[in-house]
Design a protein around this motif. Structure first.
Motif, mmCIF file in Angstrom:
data_model
loop_
_atom_site.group_PDB
_atom_site.id
_atom_site.type_symbol
_atom_site.label_atom_id
_atom_site.label_comp_id
_atom_site.label_asym_id
_atom_site.label_seq_id
_atom_site.Cartn_x
_atom_site.Cartn_y
_atom_site.Cartn_z
ATOM 1 N N UNK A 79 31.861 4.413 68.699
ATOM 2 C CA UNK A 79 33.248 4.366 68.221
ATOM 3 C C UNK A 79 33.764 5.764 67.909
ATOM 4 N N UNK A 80 32.948 6.586 67.260
ATOM 5 C CA UNK A 80 33.375 7.948 66.926
ATOM 6 C C UNK A 80 33.626 8.765 68.188
ATOM 7 N N UNK A 81 32.715 8.652 69.137
ATOM 8 C CA UNK A 81 32.845 9.436 70.370
ATOM 9 C C UNK A 81 34.086 9.025 71.158
ATOM 10 N N UNK A 82 34.300 7.722 71.323
ATOM 11 C CA UNK A 82 35.449 7.266 72.100
ATOM 12 C C UNK A 82 36.765 7.573 71.388
ATOM 13 N N UNK A 83 36.791 7.491 70.066
ATOM 14 C CA UNK A 83 38.015 7.823 69.325
ATOM 15 C C UNK A 83 38.427 9.260 69.596
ATOM 16 N N UNK A 84 37.448 10.153 69.664
ATOM 17 C CA UNK A 84 37.738 11.562 69.915
ATOM 18 C C UNK A 84 38.033 11.825 71.387
ATOM 19 N N UNK A 85 37.117 11.460 72.263
ATOM 20 C CA UNK A 85 37.255 11.854 73.672
ATOM 21 C C UNK A 85 38.435 11.149 74.339
ATOM 22 N N UNK A 86 38.627 9.867 74.092
ATOM 23 C CA UNK A 86 39.781 9.172 74.658
ATOM 24 C C UNK A 86 41.074 9.715 74.065
ATOM 25 N N UNK A 87 41.018 10.129 72.796
ATOM 26 C CA UNK A 87 42.199 10.707 72.174
ATOM 27 C C UNK A 87 42.645 11.999 72.822
ATOM 28 N N UNK A 88 41.713 12.749 73.375
ATOM 29 C CA UNK A 88 42.064 13.985 74.066
ATOM 30 C C UNK A 88 42.986 13.718 75.248
ATOM 31 N N UNK A 89 42.882 12.522 75.813
ATOM 32 C CA UNK A 89 43.653 12.170 77.002
ATOM 33 C C UNK A 89 44.692 11.085 76.714
ATOM 34 N N UNK A 108 26.144 1.994 67.339
ATOM 35 C CA UNK A 108 27.455 1.393 67.607
ATOM 36 C C UNK A 108 28.562 2.238 66.969
ATOM 37 N N UNK A 109 28.341 2.712 65.764
ATOM 38 C CA UNK A 109 29.331 3.567 65.097
ATOM 39 C C UNK A 109 29.509 4.876 65.852
ATOM 40 N N UNK A 110 28.419 5.395 66.407
ATOM 41 C CA UNK A 110 28.506 6.647 67.159
ATOM 42 C C UNK A 110 29.367 6.475 68.405
ATOM 43 N N UNK A 119 24.798 10.046 83.187
ATOM 44 C CA UNK A 119 25.693 9.704 82.086
ATOM 45 C C UNK A 119 26.402 10.940 81.540
ATOM 46 N N UNK A 120 27.613 10.759 81.038
ATOM 47 C CA UNK A 120 28.335 11.855 80.397
ATOM 48 C C UNK A 120 27.854 12.090 78.973
ATOM 49 N N UNK A 121 27.437 11.011 78.303
ATOM 50 C CA UNK A 121 26.917 11.124 76.939
ATOM 51 C C UNK A 121 25.785 10.122 76.756
ATOM 52 N N UNK A 122 24.868 10.457 75.827
ATOM 53 C CA UNK A 122 23.771 9.571 75.461
ATOM 54 C C UNK A 122 23.783 9.425 73.943
ATOM 55 N N UNK A 123 23.470 8.218 73.465
ATOM 56 C CA UNK A 123 23.428 7.927 72.027
ATOM 57 C C UNK A 123 22.060 7.357 71.692
ATOM 58 N N UNK A 124 21.372 7.921 70.689
ATOM 59 C CA UNK A 124 20.072 7.362 70.314
ATOM 60 C C UNK A 124 20.226 6.351 69.176
ATOM 61 N N UNK A 125 19.134 5.708 68.793
ATOM 62 C CA UNK A 125 19.183 4.619 67.817
ATOM 63 C C UNK A 125 19.549 5.094 66.414
ATOM 64 N N UNK A 126 19.442 6.401 66.159
ATOM 65 C CA UNK A 126 19.849 6.936 64.860
ATOM 66 C C UNK A 126 21.306 7.379 64.844
ATOM 67 N N UNK A 127 22.013 7.177 65.963
ATOM 68 C CA UNK A 127 23.421 7.526 66.028
ATOM 69 C C UNK A 127 23.701 8.956 66.423
ATOM 70 N N UNK A 128 22.681 9.688 66.875
ATOM 71 C CA UNK A 128 22.893 11.052 67.356
ATOM 72 C C UNK A 128 23.532 11.017 68.738
ATOM 73 N N UNK A 129 24.508 11.878 68.958
ATOM 74 C CA UNK A 129 25.206 11.972 70.235
ATOM 75 C C UNK A 129 24.719 13.191 71.002
ATOM 76 N N UNK A 130 24.525 13.026 72.317
ATOM 77 C CA UNK A 130 24.001 14.097 73.157
ATOM 78 C C UNK A 130 24.919 14.310 74.362
#
Length: 461
Positions: free
Chosen positions: A389-399, A385-387, A332-343
């Motif tokens: 959304x935050x990750x995709x808003x940023x990373x997809x926005x880069x492209x 779920x919010x994490x 995986x490129x990113x992992x998200x845990x149940x507390x919303x932490x992004x890795x």
């Protein structure tokens, strides 16, 4: 590295890290350029304590035995192990010889907790894991090291195990059969190493005991955080847009310069932050040209972990993917845990189009985001779920990708779409949209509509 090195990437993605670690940071532009200069597959005991690496874990690999050999007419093949004392482990899975063979059957395990000596109830292990893989015909898939495998299951600190695998009928076999070479993999992810202070320069790295591989994995994020950083800090929406315009403004259209559609950069725990042993993976980083879509997954590893254990679970999955399954790195490129932490997942840089092994047939021009857990019947946390959304808003926005939009990806070959077919997909898709699978679980899949809306809102659309 200059912008000419990675065609199609936005200007701010250009990096200045090429002055050191040159051998480790040679960046191939396409998946086809990956074959040369890769590290041999490590053995199960390859991890050693050195520098900033995590304390060594281990993988105990046990061949399964026939369980119904004494029956006159068994209804279906059954293999497994009787209750057995084993080395301490926390994550479990089953592998077999041929990655193109599917396990049609049921895998169940019982484990004994180290702390109490109590045995668990029987737990099911997700068997359909072939869809989380490198694309056919890529160097990673054709390495000769890749094995078929179940999903990994997190069971916590254990020292006893019992397993049974029973074949079930399938559409492709007249009689129930099991794959050859079934082995039980018991993974101890190792302890997280003490973390020295963050490094501010490469000259500072030796004093902080950074290995060359760790420095290389960190250096590809050098524009976002100091070398050796444990996390990439969050930015506000204004700071993120300012960063984009400052570094890459000359490469943006007039409309993008006026109002770039990008979400605020979220906080991301780096590989060093979750304790990745960089000696396990292959040295080179492999890139696709752009990120047009995000595929959302679940790891199917169970929900019985605490958020403080999440780094251990990720290290266990990383070790399972590399040591047991034969992949070049965690898939995986990113992992998200149940507390919303992004890795940060697969090495290569969180802002770069790193080629993953997450959605068979659709890894090119995409990224894979895995929720740490199982969500067929269990709802994902609101924080997770919010994490996403935050990750995709940023990373997809880069492209320049719109989270509410659709895009075309060319299939590399899956059980839904033949190789070479152009497939119209949501920019934020579930794994099952590209491959017939339960992933990311119905309870997460049904959240994707609101995830798209929230990500677009964060981009300012």
């Amino acid at each position: 590295m200059t912008m000419s090195n990675i065609r199609g990437m936005r200007g701010f993605l250009a990096s200045s890290i090429g002055v050191t670690c040159a051998a480790a940071l040679m960046l191939p532009l396409t998946p086809s350029a990956v074959a040369a200069n890769t590290r041999p597959a490590p053995t199960a005991e390859a991890a050693t304590t050195a520098g900033d690496r995590p304390a060594p874990g281990h993988t105990e690999s046990l061949p399964l035995e026939p369980l119904n050999r004494t029956r006159a007419t068994p209804a279906a093949p059954e293999q497994g192990l009787p209750p057995k004392d084993v080395r301490r482990f926390s994550l479990i899975g089953v592998v077999w010889d041929n990655p193109d063979t599917e396990l049609h059957g049921r895998v169940q395990v019982r484990t004994r907790a180290t702390a109490t000596g109590a045995w668990s109830d029987w737990q099911d292990v997700e068997t359909h894991n072939a869809d989380h893989a490198a694309d056919p015909y890529t160097a990673e898939r054709a390495s000769g090291r890749v094995r078929g495998a179940t999903a990994p299951l997190w069971v916590g600190d254990s020292d006893g195990v019992e397993v049974r695998v029973k074949a079930e009928p399938s559409e492709t076999a007249a009689l129930p059969t099991l794959p050859t070479g079934l082995r039980l993999e018991l993974v101890d992810p190792g302890e997280e190493a003490p973390q020295p202070r963050p490094v501010t320069s490469r000259a500072d790295a030796p004093a902080n005991n950074l290995t060359a591989d760790t420095a290389a994995a960190s250096a590809v994020n050098a524009e976002l955080a100091p070398l050796g950083a444990l996390e990439i800090p969050a930015l506000t929406a204004e700071q993120t847009r300012s960063e984009l315009l400052t570094v890459g403004g000359a490469d943006l259209t007039a409309e993008q310069q006026a109002r770039p559609y990008i979400g605020p950069r979220p906080r991301i725990v780096t590989r060093r932050g979750w304790g990745a042993n960089e000696s396990w993976r292959e040295r080179k980083f492999v890139y696709t040209k752009k990120v047009k879509a995000a595929f959302v997954h679940h790891t199917a590893s169970g929900n019985g972990y605490t958020c403080s254990q999440a780094p251990s679970v990720i290290r266990g999955i990383y070790r399972y993917h590399v040591m047991s399954m034969g992949w070049r790195d965690i898939g995986y490129n990113f992992v998200v845990d149940k507390c919303g932490n992004l890795y940060e997942g697969r090495a290569g840089g969180v802002a770069k189009p790193v080629l993953g092994a997450h959605t068979l047939g659709f890894n090119t021009h995409s990224m894979g985001i895995a929720l740490l857990g199982s969500h067929a019947t269990s709802k994902p946390s609101a924080a997770a779920v919010k994490a996403v959304a935050r990750l995709t808003a940023w990373k997809l926005g880069l492209f320049g990708a719109n989270p509410r939009g659709k895009t075309y990806l060319k299939s590399g070959g899956s059980n839904l779409y033949a190789k070479g077919r152009n497939v119209r997909l949501n920019v934020i898709s579930g794994h099952r949209d590209g491959y017939a699978t339960e992933c990311p679980g119905w309870q997460m899949y049904r959240k994707l509509g609101s995830t798209r809306s929230k990500a677009a809102e964060l981009q300012g659309r």
